[in-house]
Design an enzyme around this catalytic site. Structure first.
Site, PDB file in Angstrom:
ATOM      1  N   ARG A 168       8.683-117.600 -99.035  1.00 57.70           N
ATOM      2  CA  ARG A 168       8.727-116.159 -98.744  1.00 57.70           C
ATOM      3  C   ARG A 168       9.698-115.415 -99.656  1.00 57.70           C
ATOM      4  O   ARG A 168       9.588-114.223 -99.862  1.00 57.70           O
ATOM      5  CB  ARG A 168       9.150-115.914 -97.293  1.00 57.70           C
ATOM      6  CG  ARG A 168       8.215-116.507 -96.270  1.00 57.70           C
ATOM      7  CD  ARG A 168       8.830-116.457 -94.904  1.00 57.70           C
ATOM      8  NE  ARG A 168      10.020-117.331 -94.878  1.00 57.70           N
ATOM      9  CZ  ARG A 168      10.888-117.383 -93.885  1.00 57.70           C
ATOM     10  NH1 ARG A 168      10.731-116.615 -92.826  1.00 57.70           N
ATOM     11  NH2 ARG A 168      11.914-118.198 -93.931  1.00 57.70           N
ATOM     12  N   GLN A 198      33.527 -98.310 -93.697  1.00 59.13           N
ATOM     13  CA  GLN A 198      32.541 -97.542 -94.450  1.00 59.13           C
ATOM     14  C   GLN A 198      31.790 -98.490 -95.373  1.00 59.13           C
ATOM     15  O   GLN A 198      32.370 -99.424 -95.918  1.00 59.13           O
ATOM     16  CB  GLN A 198      33.279 -96.470 -95.269  1.00 59.13           C
ATOM     17  CG  GLN A 198      32.410 -95.482 -95.972  1.00 59.13           C
ATOM     18  CD  GLN A 198      33.235 -94.321 -96.535  1.00 59.13           C
ATOM     19  OE1 GLN A 198      34.053 -93.733 -95.856  1.00 59.13           O
ATOM     20  NE2 GLN A 198      33.006 -94.001 -97.781  1.00 59.13           N
ATOM     21  N   ARG A 242      32.127 -96.102-113.608  1.00 61.47           N
ATOM     22  CA  ARG A 242      32.649 -95.507-112.376  1.00 61.47           C
ATOM     23  C   ARG A 242      34.010 -96.138-112.101  1.00 61.47           C
ATOM     24  O   ARG A 242      34.120 -97.338-111.948  1.00 61.47           O
ATOM     25  CB  ARG A 242      31.705 -95.740-111.208  1.00 61.47           C
ATOM     26  CG  ARG A 242      30.381 -94.999-111.372  1.00 61.47           C
ATOM     27  CD  ARG A 242      29.588 -95.091-110.086  1.00 61.47           C
ATOM     28  NE  ARG A 242      28.277 -94.504-110.232  1.00 61.47           N
ATOM     29  CZ  ARG A 242      27.923 -93.327-109.709  1.00 61.47           C
ATOM     30  NH1 ARG A 242      28.792 -92.603-109.042  1.00 61.47           N
ATOM     31  NH2 ARG A 242      26.700 -92.885-109.863  1.00 61.47           N
ATOM     32  N   HIS A 249      39.203 -96.445-109.257  1.00 60.92           N
ATOM     33  CA  HIS A 249      39.494 -95.737-108.028  1.00 60.92           C
ATOM     34  C   HIS A 249      40.351 -96.596-107.103  1.00 60.92           C
ATOM     35  O   HIS A 249      40.205 -97.813-107.060  1.00 60.92           O
ATOM     36  CB  HIS A 249      38.203 -95.383-107.284  1.00 60.92           C
ATOM     37  CG  HIS A 249      37.272 -94.542-108.088  1.00 60.92           C
ATOM     38  ND1 HIS A 249      35.916 -94.632-107.960  1.00 60.92           N
ATOM     39  CD2 HIS A 249      37.496 -93.592-109.032  1.00 60.92           C
ATOM     40  CE1 HIS A 249      35.332 -93.772-108.785  1.00 60.92           C
ATOM     41  NE2 HIS A 249      36.277 -93.137-109.446  1.00 60.92           N
ATOM     42  N   LYS A 271      37.973-103.653-100.627  1.00 61.44           N
ATOM     43  CA  LYS A 271      36.537-103.472-100.860  1.00 61.44           C
ATOM     44  C   LYS A 271      35.910-104.827-101.142  1.00 61.44           C
ATOM     45  O   LYS A 271      36.531-105.692-101.759  1.00 61.44           O
ATOM     46  CB  LYS A 271      36.290-102.592-102.090  1.00 61.44           C
ATOM     47  CG  LYS A 271      36.768-101.177-101.964  1.00 61.44           C
ATOM     48  CD  LYS A 271      36.516-100.407-103.254  1.00 61.44           C
ATOM     49  CE  LYS A 271      37.049 -98.997-103.151  1.00 61.44           C
ATOM     50  NZ  LYS A 271      36.895 -98.259-104.401  1.00 61.44           N
ATOM     51  N   TYR A 273      28.809-101.780-101.458  1.00 64.32           N
ATOM     52  CA  TYR A 273      30.156-102.244-101.135  1.00 64.32           C
ATOM     53  C   TYR A 273      30.619-101.776 -99.769  1.00 64.32           C
ATOM     54  O   TYR A 273      30.227-100.734 -99.281  1.00 64.32           O
ATOM     55  CB  TYR A 273      31.160-101.884-102.223  1.00 64.32           C
ATOM     56  CG  TYR A 273      31.297-100.433-102.608  1.00 64.32           C
ATOM     57  CD1 TYR A 273      32.374 -99.688-102.171  1.00 64.32           C
ATOM     58  CD2 TYR A 273      30.372 -99.815-103.443  1.00 64.32           C
ATOM     59  CE1 TYR A 273      32.528 -98.365-102.555  1.00 64.32           C
ATOM     60  CE2 TYR A 273      30.517 -98.501-103.832  1.00 64.32           C
ATOM     61  CZ  TYR A 273      31.605 -97.775-103.372  1.00 64.32           C
ATOM     62  OH  TYR A 273      31.744 -96.466-103.741  1.00 64.32           O
ATOM     63  N   ASP A 329      36.876 -88.972-113.610  1.00 68.18           N
ATOM     64  CA  ASP A 329      37.296 -90.306-114.046  1.00 68.18           C
ATOM     65  C   ASP A 329      37.849 -90.301-115.461  1.00 68.18           C
ATOM     66  O   ASP A 329      38.677 -91.146-115.821  1.00 68.18           O
ATOM     67  CB  ASP A 329      36.142 -91.303-113.952  1.00 68.18           C
ATOM     68  CG  ASP A 329      35.818 -91.698-112.527  1.00 68.18           C
ATOM     69  OD1 ASP A 329      36.633 -91.414-111.620  1.00 68.18           O
ATOM     70  OD2 ASP A 329      34.747 -92.299-112.306  1.00 68.18           O
TER      71      ASP A 329
END
Length: 175
Positions: A23, A46, A59, A62, A72, A132, A168
């Site tokens: 599958r 979150q 990105r 941060h 994270k 994430y 950024d």
């Protein structure tokens, strides 16, 4: 799930142990019990998805300060990224050091980033999808960043950066 400690304390590369049959494939992406067994207490406040259309999109870096600091756990569901983690914990033996990983939909690995570290990623393919989990909710008043070419860190990127947000790209030098 196999947790591999990295040279920055609290950073783990997490390899899945997938179940495969006719599958397709099944794998756990997060398991409180497995994280706890490896010394990671990671409540999830979150979960985010980052969709990136073009190769060369950057990105980050941060992170959040104070009570808003967050851990994270990040993985690449589609495509490929070059992920960089920087230790910003002043009392850490690896303060100011960084490590990098290739995360993609083939190796299916994730990286766990502890509180006090900054993270950035550069997409290596078009149509890259990142998922994430964060241990804290986003608080714009506590958000901080590091510029991708900050001379203090001497980051090395594997491909040319083609897209980056004004925010950024405008962070001041770290030191």
């Amino acid at each position: 799930m196999i947790f591999k400690k990295q040279k920055i304390q609290g950073v783990y590369l997490i390899e899945p142990q997938p179940f495969k049959d006719k599958r397709g494939l099944f794998r756990r992406h997060f398991c409180t019990k497995e994280f706890k067994k490896n010394g990671i207490i990671h409540k999830i406040e979150q979960a985010n998805i980052s969709e990136n259309l073009k190769k060369g999109t950057l990105r980050g870096f941060h992170y959040q300060k104070g009570f808003s600091a967050e851990a994270k756990t990040l993985s690449c569901i589609n495509g490929a990224i070059y992920d960089v983690v920087v230790d910003l914990r002043k009392n850490s033996k690896t303060f100011g050091k960084w490590i990098s990983f290739i995360l993609d939909n083939k190796n299916k690995t994730a990286v766990h980033i502890p509180k006090g570290c900054a993270n950035a990623f550069l997409t290596l393919t078009n149509n890259t999808l990142i998922h994430y989990y964060c241990s804290n909710k986003y608080n714009p008043s506590k958000e901080k960043g590091i510029r991708y070419n900050d001379p203090y860190f001497k980051f090395r990127w594997p491909i040319k950066i083609r897209q980056i947000s004004d925010k950024d790209n405008s962070h001041l030098d770290f030191k």
